[in-house]
Design an enzyme around this catalytic site. Structure first.
Site, PDB file in Angstrom:
ATOM      1  N   ARG A   1      -4.770   5.757  -8.203  1.00  0.00           N
ATOM      2  CA  ARG A   1      -4.477   7.191  -8.219  1.00  0.00           C
ATOM      3  C   ARG A   1      -4.348   7.722  -9.639  1.00  0.00           C
ATOM      4  O   ARG A   1      -4.909   8.772  -9.978  1.00  0.00           O
ATOM      5  CB  ARG A   1      -3.200   7.456  -7.418  1.00  0.00           C
ATOM      6  CG  ARG A   1      -3.310   7.047  -5.964  1.00  0.00           C
ATOM      7  CD  ARG A   1      -1.959   6.965  -5.280  1.00  0.00           C
ATOM      8  NE  ARG A   1      -1.342   8.279  -5.138  1.00  0.00           N
ATOM      9  CZ  ARG A   1      -0.186   8.489  -4.514  1.00  0.00           C
ATOM     10  NH1 ARG A   1       0.480   7.460  -4.001  1.00  0.00           N
ATOM     11  NH2 ARG A   1       0.308   9.703  -4.417  1.00  0.00           N
TER      12      ARG A   1
ATOM     13  N   LEU B   1       0.863  -1.179   0.000  1.00  0.00           N
ATOM     14  CA  LEU B   1       0.000   0.000   0.000  1.00  0.00           C
ATOM     15  C   LEU B   1       0.899   1.229   0.000  1.00  0.00           C
ATOM     16  O   LEU B   1       1.958   1.225   0.628  1.00  0.00           O
ATOM     17  CB  LEU B   1      -0.895   0.033   1.248  1.00  0.00           C
ATOM     18  CG  LEU B   1      -1.996  -1.020   1.387  1.00  0.00           C
ATOM     19  CD1 LEU B   1      -2.741  -0.803   2.705  1.00  0.00           C
ATOM     20  CD2 LEU B   1      -2.972  -0.968   0.223  1.00  0.00           C
ATOM     21  N   ASP B   2       0.482   2.279  -0.690  1.00  0.00           N
ATOM     22  CA  ASP B   2       1.242   3.516  -0.631  1.00  0.00           C
ATOM     23  C   ASP B   2       1.277   4.029   0.801  1.00  0.00           C
ATOM     24  O   ASP B   2       0.375   3.750   1.600  1.00  0.00           O
ATOM     25  CB  ASP B   2       0.594   4.581  -1.529  1.00  0.00           C
ATOM     26  CG  ASP B   2       0.666   4.215  -2.998  1.00  0.00           C
ATOM     27  OD1 ASP B   2       1.559   3.425  -3.363  1.00  0.00           O
ATOM     28  OD2 ASP B   2      -0.175   4.712  -3.767  1.00  0.00           O
ATOM     29  N   ARG B   3       2.292   4.805   1.109  1.00  0.00           N
ATOM     30  CA  ARG B   3       2.487   5.297   2.468  1.00  0.00           C
ATOM     31  C   ARG B   3       1.258   6.048   2.995  1.00  0.00           C
ATOM     32  O   ARG B   3       0.872   5.895   4.146  1.00  0.00           O
ATOM     33  CB  ARG B   3       3.714   6.217   2.506  1.00  0.00           C
ATOM     34  CG  ARG B   3       4.047   6.748   3.895  1.00  0.00           C
ATOM     35  CD  ARG B   3       5.326   7.561   3.869  1.00  0.00           C
ATOM     36  NE  ARG B   3       5.673   8.052   5.183  1.00  0.00           N
ATOM     37  CZ  ARG B   3       6.751   8.775   5.436  1.00  0.00           C
ATOM     38  NH1 ARG B   3       7.581   9.089   4.461  1.00  0.00           N
ATOM     39  NH2 ARG B   3       7.015   9.175   6.664  1.00  0.00           N
TER      40      ARG B   3
END
Length: 325
Positions: free
Chosen positions: A254, A152-154
């Protein structure tokens, strides 16, 4: 080598802490058949910053069967990996990573699913000394195996899967590669999302900015990427949508949403600065992207599983503010 070492050396070229660093040649065993090169090196070179490992791979210092490779290339049984000299921690060196646990959604002997908070990286690197996986390993020193099954992105919160056994990890990787399972995310986007359900199929390619930052963009020669977006609720100029991943490309949701004209609120790479500033004044200073639901068969028993993580309080509050307008 210790019995719990992740690899078996082909030649006795392991460095000692009192001797000068030396190149090592390591043969891939059955246990690590199919593993990504970067993960293989991180387990082998514990204590070495991830950024150093990536630099060594991209610089050609790390080789597989004498050929250049990429960090995400997968290894095969019998491959010989050239590992350049890198600093290894002394046996008595104190851990620099503080142990930490995270909210557990599900756990058994082979699987751990947590609710990752926004702002926490899943692993160290790119300016982050450690992340979720390093903190979990430090908190569970008795665990023989803990590996991220995906990322997962930060700044994305929600469901994150950690494998506690090698066969579980391989099973999950195969499931994701073949499109098994269902991963759903909640996103607040700019604009009025009209379609009740829309398939976005835009190929994605990675690129690097002049400052060295990695990004993703839509290009015809990119990797196939498929996201299903469903409208949930509309506000004044914003929409809450469900995004279902059918492929798992970097920054897929995104970029797909931004390229469709609906950037995610708070996205610092693909969103608008003006929107981030507006929501920051409202007390919301993160990206509104949350991994909320996971449907998949259990990798060991094949029993169907449905796991959910509720929206964080900060996300709930900003929706309430939008609804009150």
């Amino acid at each position: 080598m210790r019995k719990d070492s992740p690899v078996t050396p082909k030649k006795n070229l392991n460095q000692t802490h009192d001797s000068a660093p030396a190149v090592r040649w390591v043969e891939v065993t059955e246990e690590h058949d199919g593993q990504r090169l970067d993960n293989f090196l991180m387990r082998l070179c514990k204590g070495v910053p991830k950024s150093h490992i990536y630099k060594a791979v991209r610089g050609g210092e790390v080789r597989v069967n004498k050929g250049r490779v990429a960090p995400d290339d997968r290894l095969s049984l019998g491959d010989v990996v050239r590992v350049p000299p890198m600093r290894l921690p002394a046996p008595d060196e104190k851990r620099s990573v503080p142990g930490s646990e995270f909210p557990i959604v599900f756990e058994d002997e082979g699987l751990l699913v947590i609710d990752k908070p926004a702002g926490t990286a899943v692993h160290g690197g790119s300016g982050v000394s450690f992340g979720v996986i390093e903190a979990l390993r430090a908190a569970r020193p008795e665990a023989k195996f803990l590996e991220l099954a995906h990322r997962l992105d930060r700044d994305t919160s929600g469901l994150l899967i950690i494998a506690k056994k090698r066969n579980v990890l391989l099973s999950l990787h195969e499931m994701f590669r073949t499109g098994g399972g269902r991963k759903h995310y909640l996103a607040l986007v700019e604009g009025d999302w009209v379609n009740a359900r829309q398939h976005i199929r835009l190929p994605l390619v990675k690129w690097t900015t002049q400052s060295g930052e990695r990004r993703v963009k839509v290009e015809a020669e990119g990797q196939v990427a498929h996201t299903i977006v469903s409208a949930l609720k509309r506000f004044d100029g914003y929409s809450l949508v469900d995004a279902e991943l059918r492929t798992g490309r970097t920054h897929q949701i995104r970029v797909h949403l931004a390229s469709s004209g609906f950037p995610i609120v708070g996205d610092d790479k693909y969103g608008r600065d003006e929107t981030r500033a507006k929501f920051s004044k409202l007390g919301f200073s993160r990206m509104f992207l949350h991994a909320c639901r996971l449907e998949m068969p259990h990798p060991l028993t094949q029993e169907p599983m449905v796991l959910e993580a509720p929206l964080p309080p900060s996300c709930e509050k900003i929706l309430q503010k939008l609804e009150a307008k």
